[in-house]
Write an enzyme that holds these catalytic residues in place. Structure first.
Site, PDB file in Angstrom:
ATOM      1  N   HIS A 177      -4.635   2.318   7.390  1.00 28.94           N
ATOM      2  CA  HIS A 177      -3.234   2.359   6.626  1.00 28.94           C
ATOM      3  C   HIS A 177      -2.443   2.701   8.148  1.00 28.94           C
ATOM      4  CE1 HIS A 177      -4.348   2.799   2.277  1.00 28.94           C
ATOM      5  NE2 HIS A 177      -3.340   1.797   2.944  1.00 28.94           N
TER       6      HIS A 177
ATOM      7  N   GLU B 268       0.529  -0.778   0.026  1.00 26.73           N
ATOM      8  CA  GLU B 268      -0.027   0.403   0.034  1.00 26.73           C
ATOM      9  C   GLU B 268       0.741   0.872   0.060  1.00 26.73           C
ATOM     10  OE1 GLU B 268      -3.527  -0.176   0.276  1.00 26.73           O
ATOM     11  OE2 GLU B 268      -3.536  -1.809  -0.305  1.00 26.73           O
TER      12      GLU B 268
ATOM     13  N   CYS C 165      -2.677  11.582   3.198  1.00 20.75           N
ATOM     14  CA  CYS C 165      -2.952  10.715   2.283  1.00 20.75           C
ATOM     15  C   CYS C 165      -2.670  11.667   0.804  1.00 20.75           C
ATOM     16  CB  CYS C 165      -4.384  10.805   2.622  1.00 20.75           C
ATOM     17  SG  CYS C 165      -5.548   9.729   3.830  1.00 20.75           S
TER      18      CYS C 165
END
Length: 422
Positions: free
Chosen positions: A236, A163, A353
């Protein structure tokens, strides 16, 4: 070696930004599924954050929206895939705006060959994100084309879920010096997981990236994310922890074995400072709803660190009270900077992000990807003129919207002289 600096490359929110709720485990994304989105406002909010960081911290880059709708994805899924709402929405997904998932980056001082290494994430856990890496790699190949200073890899095999930098932290005393890289994983390949939400990062992927980048094993740490945090919606690591310089800012429940995690990091990096937020002060629910930890922790030119947080932190009384108390301690974090990224937040992505951190010599980067006030003005004009004002779920698949999205992206490529990415 020239002086290295950290550049945050923010994703420009694409003209197809919509709320399809495609990301299992992302609480905000699920909560806003089916609502009307506002791509123009979203992109302007992101650009305003970039402008503020450029003025405050001195360096800022950007990455571009990927081509959407992705007809190739629908073709691969077979005739009639466009009649499946989830598949159609995936083809429109603007999730590449969250460039923390674009790649994992190891600066030159950390690597065996003295180059900055970037490995695009395969993002295989979610269909709408797994389609991204070929176009992401093409963009990284262009932005970091100087192979004397950069090495852009292919993703690790998609057997292993990767990721990207959202599960990666770097600690250092100076960007020019070798640092310690911390990889946070959710599970191993053998552990398929039994929770309601998927643990997306495999330890095998993290280890593969470390090998590809030529990292020193003595300066590389692998830590398990707390399953409790994943189950709460921390899909995450950067939803519960962020690092900068010699400091980790983390929730008490961020890591599966918090003391072992800090001990392992301190063994590799004795200068470690930990600012840990007790669960009794800020619960996981508050941390995730406010995205307190999905913040940009940035070194200020005048010294100390600033924490760039979403406005939602100021609106949560418990979170804001904690932050005010933290500032009063005169610790490493000296300033809190709220920013408005509400459109991104509603889809599950905060300030952290939206950016990929790259430590490098700015002169070695393709200058077209570095923000200036003139480029920001040009982007703002294009977004205001071409980005859809709003997108309703029923708009997806409509020919007029398809053409508007394609025209908007190409107008941006033209004004930035990046039409080779068309």
């Amino acid at each position: 070696m020239s002086k290295l600096v950290e550049i945050n490359f923010d994703g420009i929110v694409g003209p197809s930004h919509n709320y399809a709720g495609l990301s299992l485990g992302n609480v905000a994304s699920a909560k806003h599924q089916g609502q009307t989105s506002y791509p123009r406002a979203a992109a302007l909010q992101g650009l305003a954050k970039m402008r503020g960081n450029l003025a405050r911290f001195g360096h800022q880059g950007f990455l571009l929206p990927l081509p959407r709708p992705n007809g190739a994805l629908l073709e691969q899924l077979g005739k009639g895939a466009e009649n499946n709402p989830a598949m159609l929405a995936a083809a429109y997904s603007a999730s590449s705006m969250w460039t923390a998932n674009a790649a994992t980056v190891s600066p030159a001082p950390d690597t065996a060959d003295g180059r900055c290494h970037l490995t695009p994430a395969n993002l295989v856990t979610m269909v709408h994100r797994a389609q991204e890496w070929p176009d992401t790699k093409r963009m990284l190949d262009l932005a970091f084309a100087d192979d004397e200073h950069f090495s852009v890899h292919h993703p690790v095999p998609d057997t292993f879920g990767d990721e990207g930098a959202a599960n990666h932290m770097r600690l250092c005393t100076d960007h020019d010096q070798q640092g310690v890289e911390v990889f946070v994983y959710g599970r191993s390949l053998a552990e398929r997981g039994s929770g309601k939400f998927p643990a997306r990062q495999h330890i095998e992927a993290s280890r593969a990236v470390a090998r590809l980048h030529g990292l020193d094993p003595a300066k590389t740490v692998f830590i398990e994310q707390n399953p409790v945090a994943i189950e709460a919606g921390a899909f995450h690591n950067d939803v519960v922890a962020v690092a900068n310089g010699d400091t980790i800012f983390a929730h008490e429940l961020a890591f599966a074995d918090r003391q072992a995690a800090y001990d392992a990091i301190r063994e590799a990096f004795p200068a470690l400072q930990v600012v840990e937020v007790p669960d009794s002060a800020v619960s996981l629910a508050d941390a995730i709803s406010s995205y307190l930890f999905n913040a940009q922790l940035v070194t200020r030119p005048e010294g100390g660190m600033a924490l760039v947080v979403p406005e939602e932190c100021r609106e949560n009384a418990r979170v804001w009270s904690y932050l005010e108390g933290m500032l009063a301690t005169n610790g490493p974090i000296r300033e809190v900077v709220p920013v408005d990224v509400r459109q991104s937040m509603a889809n599950g992505g905060g300030p952290a992000c939206l950016r990929l951190r790259v430590v490098c010599d700015p002169s070695k980067v393709d200058q077209r990807f570095l923000l200036s006030e003139a480029r920001a003005d040009a982007m703002e004009a294009i977004i205001a003129a071409h980005w859809p004002e709003h997108i309703d779920p029923d708009d997806l698949g409509q020919p007029a919207l398809d053409q508007a999205i394609r025209n908007a992206r190409f107008a941006l490529l033209e004004v930035l002289d990046l039409t080779e990415l068309g």
